[in-house]
Design an enzyme around this catalytic site. Structure first.
Site, PDB file in Angstrom:
ATOM      1  CB  SER A 114      -3.869   2.388  10.303  1.00  0.00           C
ATOM      2  OG  SER A 114      -3.612   1.460   9.257  1.00  0.00           O
ATOM      3  CB  THR A 169      -0.953   0.004   1.216  1.00  0.00           C
ATOM      4  OG1 THR A 169      -1.579   1.278   1.304  1.00  0.00           O
ATOM      5  CG2 THR A 169      -0.244  -0.243   2.524  1.00  0.00           C
ATOM      6  CE1 TYR A 194      -3.966  -3.340   5.031  1.00  0.00           C
ATOM      7  CE2 TYR A 194      -4.214  -0.950   4.845  1.00  0.00           C
ATOM      8  CZ  TYR A 194      -4.005  -2.198   4.260  1.00  0.00           C
ATOM      9  OH  TYR A 194      -3.815  -2.292   2.907  1.00  0.00           O
ATOM     10  CG  HIS A 195      -1.879   2.014   6.187  1.00  0.00           C
ATOM     11  ND1 HIS A 195      -3.024   2.559   6.736  1.00  0.00           N
ATOM     12  CD2 HIS A 195      -2.064   2.066   4.847  1.00  0.00           C
ATOM     13  CE1 HIS A 195      -3.855   2.924   5.765  1.00  0.00           C
ATOM     14  NE2 HIS A 195      -3.300   2.634   4.605  1.00  0.00           N
ATOM     15  CE  LYS A 206      -1.609  -4.648   2.612  1.00  0.00           C
ATOM     16  NZ  LYS A 206      -1.886  -5.879   1.909  1.00  0.00           N
TER      17      LYS A 206
HETATM   18  P1  NAD Z   1     -10.723  -7.816   0.427  1.00  0.00           P
HETATM   19  O1  NAD Z   1     -10.888  -7.908   1.902  1.00  0.00           O
HETATM   20  O2  NAD Z   1     -11.974  -7.714  -0.387  1.00  0.00           O
HETATM   21  O3  NAD Z   1      -9.860  -9.049  -0.114  1.00  0.00           O
HETATM   22  C1  NAD Z   1      -8.956  -9.766   0.675  1.00  0.00           C
HETATM   23  C2  NAD Z   1      -9.424 -11.219   0.685  1.00  0.00           C
HETATM   24  O4  NAD Z   1      -8.460 -11.992   1.419  1.00  0.00           O
HETATM   25  C3  NAD Z   1     -10.760 -11.394   1.401  1.00  0.00           C
HETATM   26  O5  NAD Z   1     -11.664 -12.094   0.572  1.00  0.00           O
HETATM   27  C4  NAD Z   1     -10.411 -12.177   2.666  1.00  0.00           C
HETATM   28  O6  NAD Z   1     -11.437 -13.049   3.067  1.00  0.00           O
HETATM   29  C5  NAD Z   1      -9.141 -12.900   2.251  1.00  0.00           C
HETATM   30  N1  NAD Z   1      -8.249 -13.219   3.389  1.00  0.00           N
HETATM   31  C6  NAD Z   1      -7.811 -12.384   4.370  1.00  0.00           C
HETATM   32  N2  NAD Z   1      -7.040 -13.055   5.235  1.00  0.00           N
HETATM   33  C7  NAD Z   1      -6.966 -14.344   4.789  1.00  0.00           C
HETATM   34  C8  NAD Z   1      -6.333 -15.505   5.273  1.00  0.00           C
HETATM   35  N3  NAD Z   1      -5.629 -15.508   6.402  1.00  0.00           N
HETATM   36  N4  NAD Z   1      -6.479 -16.655   4.570  1.00  0.00           N
HETATM   37  C9  NAD Z   1      -7.203 -16.688   3.431  1.00  0.00           C
HETATM   38  N5  NAD Z   1      -7.855 -15.606   2.927  1.00  0.00           N
HETATM   39  C10 NAD Z   1      -7.723 -14.447   3.605  1.00  0.00           C
HETATM   40  O7  NAD Z   1      -9.771  -6.566   0.138  1.00  0.00           O
HETATM   41  P2  NAD Z   1      -9.391  -5.853  -1.233  1.00  0.00           P
HETATM   42  O8  NAD Z   1      -9.904  -4.477  -1.204  1.00  0.00           O
HETATM   43  O9  NAD Z   1      -9.742  -6.755  -2.380  1.00  0.00           O
HETATM   44  O10 NAD Z   1      -7.821  -5.781  -1.083  1.00  0.00           O
HETATM   45  C11 NAD Z   1      -6.986  -6.823  -1.558  1.00  0.00           C
HETATM   46  C12 NAD Z   1      -5.536  -6.509  -1.191  1.00  0.00           C
HETATM   47  O11 NAD Z   1      -5.145  -5.271  -1.789  1.00  0.00           O
HETATM   48  C13 NAD Z   1      -5.300  -6.349   0.306  1.00  0.00           C
HETATM   49  O12 NAD Z   1      -4.056  -6.921   0.636  1.00  0.00           O
HETATM   50  C14 NAD Z   1      -5.268  -4.849   0.504  1.00  0.00           C
HETATM   51  O13 NAD Z   1      -4.479  -4.509   1.610  1.00  0.00           O
HETATM   52  C15 NAD Z   1      -4.648  -4.381  -0.804  1.00  0.00           C
HETATM   53  N6  NAD Z   1      -5.050  -3.003  -1.179  1.00  0.00           N
HETATM   54  C16 NAD Z   1      -6.368  -2.684  -1.400  1.00  0.00           C
HETATM   55  C17 NAD Z   1      -6.707  -1.389  -1.781  1.00  0.00           C
HETATM   56  C18 NAD Z   1      -8.131  -0.963  -2.030  1.00  0.00           C
HETATM   57  O14 NAD Z   1      -8.376   0.252  -2.192  1.00  0.00           O
HETATM   58  N7  NAD Z   1      -9.098  -1.887  -2.095  1.00  0.00           N
HETATM   59  C19 NAD Z   1      -5.700  -0.424  -1.932  1.00  0.00           C
HETATM   60  C20 NAD Z   1      -4.374  -0.783  -1.689  1.00  0.00           C
HETATM   61  C21 NAD Z   1      -4.057  -2.082  -1.321  1.00  0.00           C
HETATM   62  N1  USQ Z   2     -11.779   9.661   4.063  1.00  0.00           N
HETATM   63  C1  USQ Z   2     -12.701  10.681   4.183  1.00  0.00           C
HETATM   64  N2  USQ Z   2     -14.019  10.333   4.227  1.00  0.00           N
HETATM   65  C2  USQ Z   2     -14.441   9.041   4.123  1.00  0.00           C
HETATM   66  C3  USQ Z   2     -13.487   8.017   3.990  1.00  0.00           C
HETATM   67  C4  USQ Z   2     -12.162   8.359   3.977  1.00  0.00           C
HETATM   68  O1  USQ Z   2     -12.364  11.860   4.256  1.00  0.00           O
HETATM   69  O2  USQ Z   2     -15.665   8.806   4.180  1.00  0.00           O
HETATM   70  C5  USQ Z   2     -10.339   9.990   4.004  1.00  0.00           C
HETATM   71  C6  USQ Z   2      -9.498   9.320   5.080  1.00  0.00           C
HETATM   72  O3  USQ Z   2      -9.481  10.100   6.263  1.00  0.00           O
HETATM   73  C7  USQ Z   2      -8.139   9.216   4.398  1.00  0.00           C
HETATM   74  C8  USQ Z   2      -8.498   9.059   2.927  1.00  0.00           C
HETATM   75  O4  USQ Z   2      -9.848   9.482   2.783  1.00  0.00           O
HETATM   76  O5  USQ Z   2      -7.440  10.423   4.539  1.00  0.00           O
HETATM   77  C9  USQ Z   2      -8.384   7.644   2.422  1.00  0.00           C
HETATM   78  O6  USQ Z   2      -9.161   6.809   3.248  1.00  0.00           O
HETATM   79  P1  USQ Z   2      -9.743   5.412   2.716  1.00  0.00           P
HETATM   80  O7  USQ Z   2     -10.597   4.824   3.781  1.00  0.00           O
HETATM   81  O8  USQ Z   2     -10.309   5.564   1.358  1.00  0.00           O
HETATM   82  O9  USQ Z   2      -8.383   4.596   2.489  1.00  0.00           O
HETATM   83  P2  USQ Z   2      -7.349   3.963   3.509  1.00  0.00           P
HETATM   84  O10 USQ Z   2      -7.854   3.906   4.899  1.00  0.00           O
HETATM   85  O11 USQ Z   2      -6.036   4.652   3.291  1.00  0.00           O
HETATM   86  O12 USQ Z   2      -7.278   2.474   2.980  1.00  0.00           O
HETATM   87  C10 USQ Z   2      -7.568   2.107   1.612  1.00  0.00           C
HETATM   88  C11 USQ Z   2      -7.712   0.602   1.565  1.00  0.00           C
HETATM   89  C12 USQ Z   2      -6.393  -0.037   1.987  1.00  0.00           C
HETATM   90  C13 USQ Z   2      -5.259   0.509   1.146  1.00  0.00           C
HETATM   91  C14 USQ Z   2      -5.220   2.029   1.152  1.00  0.00           C
HETATM   92  C15 USQ Z   2      -4.262   2.607   0.113  1.00  0.00           C
HETATM   93  O13 USQ Z   2      -8.757   0.190   2.452  1.00  0.00           O
HETATM   94  O14 USQ Z   2      -6.482  -1.459   1.825  1.00  0.00           O
HETATM   95  O15 USQ Z   2      -4.034   0.036   1.643  1.00  0.00           O
HETATM   96  O16 USQ Z   2      -6.526   2.534   0.765  1.00  0.00           O
HETATM   97  S1  USQ Z   2      -3.492   4.081   0.692  1.00  0.00           S
HETATM   98  O17 USQ Z   2      -4.525   5.046   1.045  1.00  0.00           O
HETATM   99  O18 USQ Z   2      -2.661   4.571  -0.386  1.00  0.00           O
HETATM  100  O19 USQ Z   2      -2.722   3.720   1.866  1.00  0.00           O
END
Ligand code: NAD
Ligand code: USQ
Length: 394
Positions: A180, A145, A182-183, A186
């Site tokens: 966070s 991320t 979470y972050h 990663k």
């Molecule tokens: P998602 O939660 O829809 O997909 C992740 C999938 O992995 C889920 O279906 C979950 O059930 C599965 N999973 C989690 N832990 C597991 C485990 N221990 N064993 C087997 N399966 C498991 O999320 P997403 O939005 O599709 O994101 C996918 C990946 O991309 C994540 O790693 C996320 O951090 C990364 N990512 C997402 C975004 C975004 O904006 N959606 C942005 C940046 C990075």
């Molecule tokens: N935000 C708002 N209003 C909302 C939701 C979010 O102002 O209703 C703001 C948040 O405060 C933040 C920004 O929008 O500043 C992004 O928030 P987000 O919830 O869209 O994204 P984030 O929490 O950063 O996480 C998402 C995905 C995560 C991925 C990440 C990429 O859930 O899996 O890693 O985006 S990044 O943002 O580049 O870290």
């Protein structure tokens, strides 16, 4: 190519499984339904209806297209599951989406923070050891991320920075300031994958992805049963997806704080393209590549303006509300992130436009009777209430 998709039931994993399958690759997916369980526990759900299980999704895919997607329902933290997967399928490429992806989720409680880091770090470690023992020539394409870097007051490079210090220089991993638990998970993954590449000569690409938006891909459009999930709740919904849904149902757009928070964004179609480009152009043995995977950067205020303008064109009266920020993050900051590596490999970006936002409105309208309105306002806070009162008073 034999491609193993970890987290193949998710928002990005399912469209990726169909994408590679439709292009003739031998695809196997694994998921333990963590995401579905988290929604069930919270009383929330995807806007788009999705079939009940991965086998049901794979069956529908086979009936319509004739292509087969293999399925394992199991937990990547369970070594027996991972060992069997690697021995049976012998993947050439492992696309790793299988983690808990939400920053707010990791702040719900101590248990959620511990679970997030355990789940993400342990699943990735298991996969690294399986690669070492069973498929040492395979490559890992790992979804990281942009949030690993945070928002330092300098340009963000792609993974590495050349540092001159006391008359010497080295190319080192770019400093990380995750915002966070979470972050931070990663960041720990990146350190571990880099170590595996250095020690075992493994090949890996860390895709530091920005915030993804969008509902449809070429494959989801083929049949309503191929839909991917679309979340808009405070925990799993991401900024632009949430704003589009809020616009359609007449909810004020939830801008957190002053709205100057700037992030990289990309269309779900470009996630597929980037993962494809990374997979088809593998790194050398021992190489740990880092690509910044996004196409444009926006502040939250810019996104809200764009959705408001697109709403006016579409006939929606969109209001914007600045809420107390539930997170602890810079609301005005410098942000200039490099993202040329994937463009150099041939990425053709789909840029965000008012027309695109309007097409998302139309798709959201199809399912708007399913919206759970109480899931929209943010409840999860980064700081305990007492500390927030102190910081306001101070
Ligand atoms: P998602 O939660 O829809 O997909 C992740 C999938 O992995 C889920 O279906 C979950 O059930 C599965 N999973 C989690 N832990 C597991 C485990 N221990 N064993 C087997 N399966 C498991 O999320 P997403 O939005 O599709 O994101 C996918 C990946 O991309 C994540 O790693 C996320 O951090 C990364 N990512 C997402 C975004 C975004 O904006 N959606 C942005 C940046 C990075
Ligand atoms: N935000 C708002 N209003 C909302 C939701 C979010 O102002 O209703 C703001 C948040 O405060 C933040 C920004 O929008 O500043 C992004 O928030 P987000 O919830 O869209 O994204 P984030 O929490 O950063 O996480 C998402 C995905 C995560 C991925 C990440 C990429 O859930 O899996 O890693 O985006 S990044 O943002 O580049 O870290």
């Amino acid at each position: 190519m034999r491609i193993l998709i970890l987290g193949g039931d998710g928002y990005l994993g399912w469209p990726t499984s169909m994408y590679f399958s439709a292009r003739g690759h031998d695809v196997h997916t694994v998921d333990n339904y963590l995401r579905r369980r988290a929604h069930l526990e919270a009383g929330t759900d995807s806007l788009t209806p999705v079939l009940d299980s991965l086998p049901a999704r794979a069956d529908a895919w086979r009936q319509v297209t004739g292509y087969r997607i293999g399925v394992t329902e199991g937990d990547l933290c369970d070594w027996a599951v991972v060992e069997r997967l690697f021995k049976d399928f012998e993947p050439e490429a492992i696309v790793h989406y299988g983690e808990m992806p939400s920053a707010p989720y990791s702040f719900i409680s101590r248990e959620h923070a511990v679970f997030t880091q355990y789940n993400n770090v342990v699943s990735t470690l298991n996969v690294l050891w399986a690669m070492r023992d069973f498929t040492p020539d395979a490559q890992m394409v790992k979804l990281g991320t942009m949030g690993e870097y945070g928002t330092p007051n300098i340009d963000l490079e792609e993974g590495y920075i050349l540092i001159h210090h006391n008359g010497r220089e080295d190319r080192l991993p770019f400093p990380k300031l995750p915002g966070s638990w979470y972050h931070a998970s990663k960041v720990h993954d990146s350190t571990n994958i880099h170590l595996a590449c250095r020690i075992w000569g493994m090949r890996a690409t860390d895709l530091n992805q920005g915030v993804v938006y969008g509902i449809e891909t070429d494959e989801t459009r083929l049949d309503s049963r191929f839909a991917t999930r679309f979340d808009y709740d405070e925990v799993f919904g991401t900024a632009l997806n949430r704003f589009c849904l809020q616009a359609v149902i007449g909810h004020p757009l939830t801008v957190y704080g002053r709205g100057g928070q700037t992030r990289g964004y990309l269309n779900i179609l470009d996630t597929l393209q980037c993962v494809d480009l990374a997979t088809m152009n593998p790194p050398a043995p021992g190489e740990f590549r880092v690509f910044n995977q996004f196409t444009e950067q926006f502040s939250i205020n810019e996104l809200a303006d764009l959705v408001q303008r697109a709403g006016a064109e579409y006939g929606l009266d969109v209001r914007v509300e600045h809420l107390d920020n539930p997170r602890v993050e810079a609301e005005e900051h410098y942000y200039n992130a490099k993202h040329s590596a994937l463009l150099d490999l041939g990425l053709k970006p789909h840029y965000l436009s008012e027309t695109l936002v309007e097409s998302m409105f139309a798709k959201i309208e199809d399912h708007k009777d399913r919206v759970i309105t109480k899931a929209i306002m943010p409840k999860t806070r980064w700081r305990p209430a007492a500390q927030e009162r102190e910081s306001v008073a101070g």
